[in-house]
Design a protein around this motif. Structure first.
Motif, PDB file in Angstrom:
ATOM      1  N   GLY A  34      53.107  33.509  48.750  1.00 43.06           N
ATOM      2  CA  GLY A  34      53.155  32.102  49.550  1.00 43.06           C
ATOM      3  C   GLY A  34      52.827  32.248  50.921  1.00 43.06           C
ATOM      4  O   GLY A  34      52.954  31.192  51.589  1.00 43.06           O
ATOM      5  N   GLU A  35      53.083  33.428  51.589  1.00 43.81           N
ATOM      6  CA  GLU A  35      52.784  33.607  53.124  1.00 43.81           C
ATOM      7  C   GLU A  35      51.448  32.990  53.453  1.00 43.81           C
ATOM      8  O   GLU A  35      51.383  32.481  54.554  1.00 43.81           O
ATOM      9  CB  GLU A  35      53.024  34.929  53.594  1.00 43.81           C
ATOM     10  N   PHE A  36      50.641  33.096  52.646  1.00 49.19           N
ATOM     11  CA  PHE A  36      49.195  32.772  53.033  1.00 49.19           C
ATOM     12  C   PHE A  36      48.581  32.257  51.813  1.00 49.19           C
ATOM     13  O   PHE A  36      48.970  32.879  50.765  1.00 49.19           O
ATOM     14  CB  PHE A  36      48.399  33.678  54.001  1.00 49.19           C
ATOM     15  N   ASP A  37      47.620  31.510  51.851  1.00 47.53           N
ATOM     16  CA  ASP A  37      46.710  31.115  50.788  1.00 47.53           C
ATOM     17  C   ASP A  37      45.469  31.883  50.479  1.00 47.53           C
ATOM     18  O   ASP A  37      44.576  32.054  51.521  1.00 47.53           O
ATOM     19  CB  ASP A  37      46.565  29.817  50.683  1.00 47.53           C
ATOM     20  N   VAL A  38      45.072  32.579  49.448  1.00 52.48           N
ATOM     21  CA  VAL A  38      43.930  33.299  49.412  1.00 52.48           C
ATOM     22  C   VAL A  38      43.065  32.445  48.599  1.00 52.48           C
ATOM     23  O   VAL A  38      41.638  32.740  48.373  1.00 52.48           O
ATOM     24  CB  VAL A  38      44.033  34.629  48.555  1.00 52.48           C
ATOM     25  N   GLY A  39      43.359  31.392  47.867  1.00 53.17           N
ATOM     26  CA  GLY A  39      42.231  30.298  47.246  1.00 53.17           C
ATOM     27  C   GLY A  39      42.084  30.811  45.726  1.00 53.17           C
ATOM     28  O   GLY A  39      42.675  31.756  45.402  1.00 53.17           O
ATOM     29  N   GLU A  40      42.056  29.689  44.874  1.00 53.44           N
ATOM     30  CA  GLU A  40      42.132  29.889  43.650  1.00 53.44           C
ATOM     31  C   GLU A  40      41.447  31.145  43.050  1.00 53.44           C
ATOM     32  O   GLU A  40      41.875  31.667  42.104  1.00 53.44           O
ATOM     33  CB  GLU A  40      41.737  28.326  43.106  1.00 53.44           C
ATOM     34  N   SER A  41      40.097  31.190  43.435  1.00 54.03           N
ATOM     35  CA  SER A  41      39.188  32.116  42.840  1.00 54.03           C
ATOM     36  C   SER A  41      39.545  33.784  43.154  1.00 54.03           C
ATOM     37  O   SER A  41      39.026  34.380  42.333  1.00 54.03           O
ATOM     38  CB  SER A  41      37.689  31.915  43.317  1.00 54.03           C
ATOM     39  N   LEU A  42      40.466  33.657  44.091  1.00 63.48           N
ATOM     40  CA  LEU A  42      40.834  35.347  44.410  1.00 63.48           C
ATOM     41  C   LEU A  42      42.272  35.662  44.104  1.00 63.48           C
ATOM     42  O   LEU A  42      42.812  36.600  43.792  1.00 63.48           O
ATOM     43  CB  LEU A  42      40.623  35.322  45.947  1.00 63.48           C
ATOM     44  N   ARG A  43      43.147  34.545  43.691  1.00 60.95           N
ATOM     45  CA  ARG A  43      44.564  34.639  43.588  1.00 60.95           C
ATOM     46  C   ARG A  43      44.942  35.799  42.634  1.00 60.95           C
ATOM     47  O   ARG A  43      45.969  36.581  42.474  1.00 60.95           O
ATOM     48  CB  ARG A  43      44.921  33.313  42.954  1.00 60.95           C
ATOM     49  N   HIS A  44      44.015  35.757  41.444  1.00 59.21           N
ATOM     50  CA  HIS A  44      44.085  37.035  40.533  1.00 59.21           C
ATOM     51  C   HIS A  44      44.240  38.405  40.939  1.00 59.21           C
ATOM     52  O   HIS A  44      44.576  39.160  40.324  1.00 59.21           O
ATOM     53  CB  HIS A  44      43.354  36.689  39.175  1.00 59.21           C
ATOM     54  N   LYS A  45      43.494  38.520  41.922  1.00 59.68           N
ATOM     55  CA  LYS A  45      43.250  39.716  42.501  1.00 59.68           C
ATOM     56  C   LYS A  45      44.315  40.247  43.686  1.00 59.68           C
ATOM     57  O   LYS A  45      44.445  41.100  44.086  1.00 59.68           O
ATOM     58  CB  LYS A  45      41.920  39.830  43.473  1.00 59.68           C
ATOM     59  N   VAL A  46      45.189  39.168  43.995  1.00 63.93           N
ATOM     60  CA  VAL A  46      46.283  39.432  45.041  1.00 63.93           C
ATOM     61  C   VAL A  46      47.527  39.348  44.399  1.00 63.93           C
ATOM     62  O   VAL A  46      48.033  38.471  43.819  1.00 63.93           O
ATOM     63  CB  VAL A  46      45.898  38.332  46.245  1.00 63.93           C
ATOM     64  N   HIS A  47      48.525  40.220  44.719  1.00 63.13           N
ATOM     65  CA  HIS A  47      49.610  40.629  44.536  1.00 63.13           C
ATOM     66  C   HIS A  47      50.599  40.558  45.663  1.00 63.13           C
ATOM     67  O   HIS A  47      50.587  41.768  46.238  1.00 63.13           O
ATOM     68  CB  HIS A  47      50.122  41.711  43.548  1.00 63.13           C
ATOM     69  N   ALA A  48      51.305  39.634  46.141  1.00 57.93           N
ATOM     70  CA  ALA A  48      52.246  39.641  47.143  1.00 57.93           C
ATOM     71  C   ALA A  48      53.640  40.357  46.826  1.00 57.93           C
ATOM     72  O   ALA A  48      54.227  39.538  45.797  1.00 57.93           O
ATOM     73  CB  ALA A  48      52.511  38.245  47.770  1.00 57.93           C
ATOM     74  N   VAL A  49      54.017  41.336  47.199  1.00 59.83           N
ATOM     75  CA  VAL A  49      55.380  41.949  47.031  1.00 59.83           C
ATOM     76  C   VAL A  49      56.363  42.089  47.816  1.00 59.83           C
ATOM     77  O   VAL A  49      57.658  42.527  47.642  1.00 59.83           O
ATOM     78  CB  VAL A  49      55.075  43.358  46.197  1.00 59.83           C
ATOM     79  N   GLY A  50      56.085  41.301  49.128  1.00 66.28           N
ATOM     80  CA  GLY A  50      57.507  41.217  49.957  1.00 66.28           C
ATOM     81  C   GLY A  50      57.419  42.707  50.623  1.00 66.28           C
ATOM     82  O   GLY A  50      56.796  43.598  50.614  1.00 66.28           O
TER      83      GLY A  50
END
Length: 155
Positions: A34-50
């Protein structure tokens, strides 16, 4: 994708992550969810792990994208991982240039070019081959001082 502890720039991190994900590459980013938004279309490609120690994160990466700090820069070739580096501060521009000259990284300035740079590193096996050769050289060294000097000499 990591900026380590030296660069705190969520906007830049978000731009790099969006560029990489837009290039069709899955991104593991060392930011809090949640630190930044990548948009709905890319969300499945991005995994924020801290925060994750590099020793746990890098072995599963194909390419390391970073600011070229003094932690990440030597950790990636020690594991045979090629890099894309977008330098920001201090010695990072020098580090990035040396890594690019050595053939283990692509240095970028434009945040939006990160995806193209990652695709270049993935599609050109010479980056991984050179990073693995550096890792093999380091494995043959028997003490920390020699490893540190060898890293500096090879980067």
């Amino acid at each position: 994708m990591t900026f380590g502890t030296s660069v705190q720039d969520p906007a830049a991190m978000g731009a790099l992550v969006r560029s990489i994900a837009s290039a069709g590459v899955s991104v593991l980013a060392t930011v809090e969810p949640g630190e930044f938004d990548v948009g709905e279309s890319l969300r499945h490609k991005v995994h924020a792990v801290g925060f994750v120690p590099l020793a746990r994160l890098l072995p599963s990466a194909d390419v390391v994208v970073s600011a070229g700090g003094t932690g990440t820069l030597p950790a990636a070739p020690a594991l045979g991982k090629p890099q894309v580096i977008r330098p920001f501060i201090a010695g990072q521009p020098w580090n990035a240039r040396r890594a690019a000259d050595r053939g283990i990284a692509v240095e970028i300035e434009d945040l939006a070019s990160a995806g193209d740079a990652v695709r270049q590193v993935i599609s050109d096996p010479s980056y991984a081959r050179t990073a693995k050769a550096v890792a093999e050289e380091l494995t043959d060294l028997d003490d920390a001082n020699r490893v540190g000097k060898a890293l500096l000499d090879r980067l």
